[in-house]
Design a protein around this motif. Structure first.
Motif, PDB file in Angstrom:
ATOM      1  N   HIS A 104       0.840  -1.195   0.000  1.00 50.26           N
ATOM      2  CA  HIS A 104       0.000   0.000   0.000  1.00 50.26           C
ATOM      3  C   HIS A 104       0.881   1.253   0.000  1.00 50.26           C
ATOM      4  O   HIS A 104       1.883   1.290   0.697  1.00 50.26           O
ATOM      5  CB  HIS A 104      -0.903  -0.004   1.245  1.00 50.26           C
ATOM      6  CG  HIS A 104      -2.069   0.920   1.114  1.00 50.26           C
ATOM      7  ND1 HIS A 104      -1.948   2.280   1.307  1.00 50.26           N
ATOM      8  CD2 HIS A 104      -3.368   0.696   0.798  1.00 50.26           C
ATOM      9  CE1 HIS A 104      -3.135   2.846   1.122  1.00 50.26           C
ATOM     10  NE2 HIS A 104      -4.014   1.904   0.805  1.00 50.26           N
ATOM     11  N   ALA A 134       0.539   3.901   1.406  1.00 50.34           N
ATOM     12  CA  ALA A 134       0.615   4.549   2.715  1.00 50.34           C
ATOM     13  C   ALA A 134       1.723   3.951   3.575  1.00 50.34           C
ATOM     14  O   ALA A 134       2.018   4.473   4.654  1.00 50.34           O
ATOM     15  CB  ALA A 134      -0.733   4.442   3.443  1.00 50.34           C
ATOM     16  N   ALA A 153      -2.849  -1.858  10.757  1.00 50.54           N
ATOM     17  CA  ALA A 153      -3.980  -1.951  11.691  1.00 50.54           C
ATOM     18  C   ALA A 153      -4.463  -0.573  12.120  1.00 50.54           C
ATOM     19  O   ALA A 153      -5.661  -0.277  12.067  1.00 50.54           O
ATOM     20  CB  ALA A 153      -3.565  -2.776  12.905  1.00 50.54           C
ATOM     21  N   ALA A 154      -3.523   0.294  12.515  1.00 54.38           N
ATOM     22  CA  ALA A 154      -3.903   1.592  13.090  1.00 54.38           C
ATOM     23  C   ALA A 154      -4.501   2.518  12.036  1.00 54.38           C
ATOM     24  O   ALA A 154      -5.480   3.215  12.300  1.00 54.38           O
ATOM     25  CB  ALA A 154      -2.691   2.250  13.747  1.00 54.38           C
ATOM     26  N   ALA A 155      -3.918   2.544  10.842  1.00 53.29           N
ATOM     27  CA  ALA A 155      -4.403   3.470   9.818  1.00 53.29           C
ATOM     28  C   ALA A 155      -5.605   2.902   9.072  1.00 53.29           C
ATOM     29  O   ALA A 155      -6.276   3.622   8.363  1.00 53.29           O
ATOM     30  CB  ALA A 155      -3.283   3.798   8.833  1.00 53.29           C
ATOM     31  N   GLY A 156      -5.865   1.595   9.250  1.00 51.10           N
ATOM     32  CA  GLY A 156      -7.016   1.003   8.572  1.00 51.10           C
ATOM     33  C   GLY A 156      -6.751   0.709   7.106  1.00 51.10           C
ATOM     34  O   GLY A 156      -7.628   0.900   6.259  1.00 51.10           O
ATOM     35  N   ILE A 157      -5.527   0.266   6.791  1.00 47.37           N
ATOM     36  CA  ILE A 157      -5.235  -0.157   5.414  1.00 47.37           C
ATOM     37  C   ILE A 157      -6.031  -1.434   5.152  1.00 47.37           C
ATOM     38  O   ILE A 157      -5.883  -2.421   5.869  1.00 47.37           O
ATOM     39  CB  ILE A 157      -3.719  -0.393   5.220  1.00 47.37           C
ATOM     40  CG1 ILE A 157      -2.979   0.942   5.321  1.00 47.37           C
ATOM     41  CG2 ILE A 157      -3.440  -1.075   3.876  1.00 47.37           C
ATOM     42  CD1 ILE A 157      -1.463   0.826   5.264  1.00 47.37           C
ATOM     43  N   PRO A 158      -6.915  -1.416   4.150  1.00 42.67           N
ATOM     44  CA  PRO A 158      -7.857  -2.527   4.009  1.00 42.67           C
ATOM     45  C   PRO A 158      -7.276  -3.742   3.292  1.00 42.67           C
ATOM     46  O   PRO A 158      -6.340  -3.623   2.506  1.00 42.67           O
ATOM     47  CB  PRO A 158      -8.982  -1.919   3.172  1.00 42.67           C
ATOM     48  CG  PRO A 158      -8.319  -0.872   2.358  1.00 42.67           C
ATOM     49  CD  PRO A 158      -7.164  -0.352   3.166  1.00 42.67           C
ATOM     50  N   LYS A 173     -13.813   3.098  11.048  1.00 41.35           N
ATOM     51  CA  LYS A 173     -12.698   3.753  11.724  1.00 41.35           C
ATOM     52  C   LYS A 173     -12.977   5.253  11.733  1.00 41.35           C
ATOM     53  O   LYS A 173     -13.792   5.746  10.971  1.00 41.35           O
ATOM     54  CB  LYS A 173     -11.385   3.481  10.976  1.00 41.35           C
ATOM     55  CG  LYS A 173     -10.892   2.049  11.152  1.00 41.35           C
ATOM     56  CD  LYS A 173      -9.443   1.906  10.729  1.00 41.35           C
ATOM     57  CE  LYS A 173      -8.464   2.558  11.665  1.00 41.35           C
ATOM     58  NZ  LYS A 173      -8.143   1.724  12.841  1.00 41.35           N
ATOM     59  N   TYR A 178     -11.283   9.034  11.459  1.00 41.09           N
ATOM     60  CA  TYR A 178     -10.082   9.731  10.972  1.00 41.09           C
ATOM     61  C   TYR A 178     -10.232  11.236  11.148  1.00 41.09           C
ATOM     62  O   TYR A 178     -11.321  11.787  10.972  1.00 41.09           O
ATOM     63  CB  TYR A 178      -9.865   9.472   9.477  1.00 41.09           C
ATOM     64  CG  TYR A 178      -9.607   8.038   9.117  1.00 41.09           C
ATOM     65  CD1 TYR A 178      -8.337   7.485   9.236  1.00 41.09           C
ATOM     66  CD2 TYR A 178     -10.638   7.225   8.635  1.00 41.09           C
ATOM     67  CE1 TYR A 178      -8.091   6.170   8.897  1.00 41.09           C
ATOM     68  CE2 TYR A 178     -10.406   5.907   8.290  1.00 41.09           C
ATOM     69  CZ  TYR A 178      -9.138   5.379   8.425  1.00 41.09           C
ATOM     70  OH  TYR A 178      -8.905   4.077   8.084  1.00 41.09           O
ATOM     71  N   LEU A 227      -8.830   3.123   5.255  1.00 41.03           N
ATOM     72  CA  LEU A 227      -7.962   4.182   4.740  1.00 41.03           C
ATOM     73  C   LEU A 227      -8.220   4.469   3.263  1.00 41.03           C
ATOM     74  O   LEU A 227      -8.176   5.628   2.837  1.00 41.03           O
ATOM     75  CB  LEU A 227      -6.489   3.799   4.946  1.00 41.03           C
ATOM     76  CG  LEU A 227      -5.453   4.850   4.534  1.00 41.03           C
ATOM     77  CD1 LEU A 227      -5.593   6.130   5.353  1.00 41.03           C
ATOM     78  CD2 LEU A 227      -4.035   4.304   4.649  1.00 41.03           C
ATOM     79  N   PRO A 230      -5.509   8.509  11.934  1.00 36.04           N
ATOM     80  CA  PRO A 230      -6.530   7.744  12.643  1.00 36.04           C
ATOM     81  C   PRO A 230      -6.789   8.357  14.024  1.00 36.04           C
ATOM     82  O   PRO A 230      -5.852   8.801  14.690  1.00 36.04           O
ATOM     83  CB  PRO A 230      -5.921   6.342  12.759  1.00 36.04           C
ATOM     84  CG  PRO A 230      -4.464   6.493  12.490  1.00 36.04           C
ATOM     85  CD  PRO A 230      -4.261   7.774  11.726  1.00 36.04           C
TER      86      PRO A 230
END
Lengths: 338, 118
Positions: free
Chosen positions: A42, A44, A89-94, B2, B4, B88, B108
């Motif tokens: 990703h 990111a 996990a924290a940033a929500g990369i899917p 989530k 943000y 994201l 986040p």
């Protein structure tokens, strides 16, 4: 999305055919492979984090081996991989395949990530180079795994051709004493013919691409293929290589491309033409040992030993890699003793 | 879902110098962002902020009050959105709809254990 644990894939790559992807515990479908590759690669994530994660989670390379590949201590690499998982996990990369509009650009990132891992195996290090070149083969597997689920993706096919051709020379580029063997002096019988043939087949099915990254990989692969297919160094078709470099300079202009193009011009025409092609590069490649090394070699071929020795001295001063340095010193001393 | 914080940065003073057409383009971009958020999640909050030269900062154990923002830089935070979105990629897709002159940071929002009960 909750922090979903990514499955660990074990990949059984067959060097002659496509990669077989086996799931552990055995129920991963192809889409899951693509999801996993895209999650690890990703944008990111930083490129170095992404390439380590992809090797670890997609190809199943051990953290110790990834650390060796990237020339960092194992705890550093373990921390890098942990940081990557935490960011996912924290940033929500899917763990998803993006919309069709976004997929091409995401697959370009996958290609760049795999190529970064591959080139790490050939980055000058103090350790035994051959071992790390073998680890670069893990990056080739990453390309194969992704291609197995996206077989028509031009950027991945161009990259596969490029890395196969570069990798095919691994056994010939280091001498028995660990010294660097330059391409013209390599024992061509030690090139991996099967890999060359496969790359040439892949290239034959690839036309010019409007995508700059794809075209850059394709042109670099075409240049590598010219070397791979020449029966001897003297048979190299430098005219075709120069044409490919001209095209490459338009697609991805960089001082390193111009430097390589100047070498090709020297081979096609004469050393003086090569020297002329180096004009203006000094300001763009400050601190690089490669420019004075090339200049020294071309001056030596013109018979200007004094200027050649001065240029090689500068190259030796700037060169940080032992193996390359030894080669430069040997060349300079050969001139000085004439 | 989530949560943000979408932080928007732009060069201070930009807004005073833009013509009416550009203003309308910016408004359209923000509406597109909000529509995307509404479609995939929800907006918790959002606002434009006064320029950084109107900021006041408290710092150090003495709680010293000074003029200006945390960090002096060319780009300053000029606005934010607090949104709930699935992941994201959805947040990136939404942020792409904002004016291209912005630099956008997606952070986040995390729960602090022992403090947040909801």
């Amino acid at each position: 999305m909750a922090a979903r644990k990514a499955p660990l894939l074990v990949v059984d790559a067959d060097p002659e055919g496509g990669a077989g992807v086996m799931a552990d515990p055995g129920d991963l479908v192809e889409d899951d492979v693509l999801r996993l590759v895209l999650m690890c690669c990703h944008p990111a994530l930083g490129p170095e984090v992404a390439s380590a994660l992809a090797l670890r989670l997609v190809v199943g390379v051990s953290t110790a081996d990834i650390a060796r590949l990237f020339l960092v201590p194992e705890p550093t690499m373990a921390a890098r991989i942990t940081r990557g998982k935490k960011k996912i996990a924290a940033a929500g990369i899917p763990f998803t395949v993006p919309a069709a509009d976004d997929l091409p650009s995401r697959l370009r990132v996958v290609a760049q990530t795999a190529y970064l891992a591959f080139t790490a195996g050939y980055a000058p290090g103090s350790g035994p180079d051959l071992l790390r070149a073998d680890l670069a083969g893990e990056a080739v597997r990453l390309v194969r795994v992704t291609l197995a689920v996206r077989p028509d993706e031009a950027v991945l096919r161009a990259l596969l051709a490029l890395v196969l051709l570069q990798h095919s020379r691994r056994d010939a580029r280091v001498g028995a004493d660990g010294s660097l063997v330059l391409l013209p002096d390599q024992d061509r019988s030690r090139w991996h013919r099967g890999e060359v043939d496969e790359a040439v087949r892949v290239l034959a099915g690839l036309g010019p691409s409007a995508d700059l990254l794809t075209e850059s990989y394709r042109l670099q692969a075409l240049i590598a293929a010219e070397h791979a297919l020449a029966p001897a160094a003297a048979d190299t078709r430098w005219d075709r290589i120069c044409a490919a470099y001209d095209a490459l300079a338009r697609v991805s202009p960089s001082p390193m491309v111009r430097l390589a193009a100047a070498v090709a011009v020297a081979e096609r025409d004469d050393p003086a033409a090569g020297l002329a092609a180096l004009d203006g590069l000094d300001a763009e490649l400050p601190g690089s040992h490669r420019l004075p090394a090339v200049r020294g070699e071309l001056l030596a071929r013109l018979g200007d030993d004094r200027a050649a020795i001065a240029a090689l001295d500068e190259a030796i001063r700037l060169c940080g890699n032992e193996v390359e340095r030894a080669h430069l010193i040997e060349r300079r001393d050969g001139l000085a003793s004439d | 879902m989530k949560r943000y914080l979408v932080l928007i940065a732009y060069e201070p003073g930009d807004w005073e110098h833009v013509d009416e057409d550009t203003r309308q383009e910016v408004f359209t971009a923000h509406r597109a962002f909000e529509a995307h958020v509404a479609e995939h999640g929800e907006k918790v909050a959002g606002a434009a902020l006064g320029d950084a030269d109107t900021a006041t900062t408290l710092r150090g154990p003495e709680r010293t009050v000074t003029d200006g923002p945390f960090v002096e830089s060319v780009e300053q935070v000029g606005g934010y959105y607090d949104v709930r979105l699935p992941d994201l990629d959805t947040a990136i897709a939404a942020a792409r709809l904002l004016p291209a002159s912005y630099t956008v940071e997606i952070r986040p929002v995390v729960g602090v254990e022992g403090y947040d009960e909801a």
